[in-house]
Write an enzyme that holds these catalytic residues in place. Sequence first.
Site, PDB file in Angstrom:
ATOM      1  N   GLU A 147       3.005   6.879   3.925  1.00  0.00           N
ATOM      2  CA  GLU A 147       3.692   6.177   2.734  1.00  0.00           C
ATOM      3  C   GLU A 147       4.838   6.209   3.284  1.00  0.00           C
ATOM      4  O   GLU A 147       5.759   7.036   2.319  1.00  0.00           O
ATOM      5  CB  GLU A 147       3.097   6.526   1.357  1.00  0.00           C
ATOM      6  N   GLU A 154      -5.338   2.558  -0.770  1.00  0.00           N
ATOM      7  CA  GLU A 154      -5.473   3.388  -1.891  1.00  0.00           C
ATOM      8  C   GLU A 154      -5.720   2.251  -3.372  1.00  0.00           C
ATOM      9  O   GLU A 154      -4.507   1.755  -3.842  1.00  0.00           O
ATOM     10  CB  GLU A 154      -4.322   4.409  -2.272  1.00  0.00           C
TER      11      GLU A 154
END
Length: 724
Positions: free
Chosen positions: A185, A254
């Site tokens: 991320e 995710e």
Amino acid sequence: MVLNFRDKSCIFLAILCCLSLSCIVKASVSYDRKAVIINGQRRILLSGSIHYPRSTPEMWPGLIQKAKEGGLDVIETYVFWNGHEPSPGQYYFGDRYDLVKFIKLVHQAGLYVNLRIGPYVCAEWNFGGFPVWLKFVPGMAFRTDNEPFKAAMKKFTEKIVWMMKAEKLFQTQGGPIILAQIENEYGPVEWEIGAPGKAYTKWVAQMALGLSTGVPWIMCKQEDAPGPIIDTCNGYYCEDFKPNSINKPKMWTENWTGWYTDFGGAVPYRPVEDIAYSVARFIQKGGSLVNYYMYHGGTNFDRTAGEFMASSYDYDAPLDEYGLPREPKYSHLKALHKAIKLSEPALLSADATVTSLGAKQEAYVFWSKSSCAAFLSNKDENSAARVLFRGFPYDLPPWSVSILPDCKTEVYNTAKVNAPSVHRNMVPTGTKFSWGSFNEATPTANEAGTFARNGLVEQISMTWDKSDYFWYITDITIGSGETFLKTGDSPLLTVMSAGHALHVFVNGQLSGTAYGGLDHPKLTFSQKIKLHAGVNKIALLSVAVGLPNVGTHFEQWNKGVLGPVTLKGVNSGTWDMSKWKWSYKIGVKGEALSLHTNTESSGVRWTQGSFVAKKQPLTWYKSTFATPAGNEPLALDMNTMGKGQVWINGRNIGRHWPAYKAQGSCGRCNYAGTFDAKKCLSNCGEASQRWYHVPRSWLKSQNLIVVFEELGGDPNGISLVKRT
């Protein structure tokens, strides 16, 4: 025809060559625009996150088997740097951190692995998975174009890759690892810090590619993932995500099955109808890998939880914190996976033809020479719809997708839940505890183990996060002529802290407590305190509740009492105590004496029976108990306690904080409509976490339980329960 020996030998060698080439072809992982290709075959991959340190090795086989039975193909896990390298160059891969064992168990079950090396993980894990010692490397700046960081990060990444290679765990070696992730991320961080971030992204990509794993690398939330590295999506919905190249597959690393619980926060949950809807929408729009984060959340044992994170990392996952199926979530998703697999040949052979079936309804049809699959979608949040598809009517509930693997038969609808709901109960085992207690005295400025400085010091730079606790100690001398001694209008002590909690002791007595929260970790204690003429002992116990796991500039994060510290209401007005001489002490006495173990110092006298302390701060409690019969998961009900930590046979089951009641708006929750972490909440007004997992594998026939209580509680209310 008669073959001579030479002809036979040539044929035999040719067969061997063919077999060898066949093995080489089989042991391969690549990708195209449609999907990951394993052994020459495109695959729709259904994946679930299980973090090995958040459960015990004894739990791993059962968790993995349930994931397989739930229809998963892949287990996804981070690699937790601070668990593996607690000191520079000193590595640990035992017990819950036995990464190789975990991956081999996944392989034995016939599943694949997506290894998210990071080594930054976020994951609501202490310091985002970074070892705290990294913060104090000279010149360190985290996750940017910084040589000390890049050197340390490269060294650890290489360590993990070489270990995997040595154990032949990559798919090209015959192992289960089909994907590896570098960084995590990073896109938002890169955007915030600019050019150094872009340079770091390029460097980290080249570093990873240079390790020659033989499997594709991925980067999540990284729109500018370089070259062959696949950029992937994280979030509640990823149907509209597109990778940065038409030659890369659409992957979702995710899909959040719920959300984390923080101390002071309510417990989030996500309706399974919405999860299934998000997956079906993603698949119908060309997605080929979906990972549930989390499939099993587990427990933040020890002090591994991130800032203000609860010890439970249940996450409302299909397998609950204890490893039991959460119904109907587990079974409804299992049925979804079966429907997707029935549609897989068509999904991977063609692009969808999209047809409108109404204002908010549409059909995604996948044709191939030998198969046809259709996804009928209703995006309307409020209204069901009856649609006609190929001349047949289909009833679509609001916010749902129906899957027709043969373009005719509806085998699954995301909102039609057929699996029964199962309510889990916490049932007392009847275990009796006979408590002993030990009360700590507050430290004084000159006692053993203290050190002095002029002014206030930052907490983590002193503790290196070896303990949650750090004492700030000083004396206040009050002259007999102070007016407040006559009027009774006590002076106001104000202490400003960078977090997370603060217990203020005046002359050995708890005067008050202040604490922050996840959204506001800093705190201010401001309260009138009772002082007498002469010397008054002030002891401030600063408590860290995990270190932050997300953000930028990890090297700049501070904790503890940084000031100002003032006393207002003396004759001269206000005293600024910030630059006074302070004494400091790392940890609490019981930690130094190892009271949580069976090898405690013999110098401690435990109070027994009716003399056991209740509602007293800085109190240690201990008892023994027999292991209950059966195999149900066990937990401690800590609802009558305040805040602290718990050990079973010397092993820390996590921080407890039942005194911190959950804030938020709880009520009925409709599955339809866009989900976020505040939409569906439970536990409002109650303890954010009441029950604390006690792994059965940590128990013996007779067991020692030790509780450290910071605030004060009633240990007689603690009970051992089983989850049924």
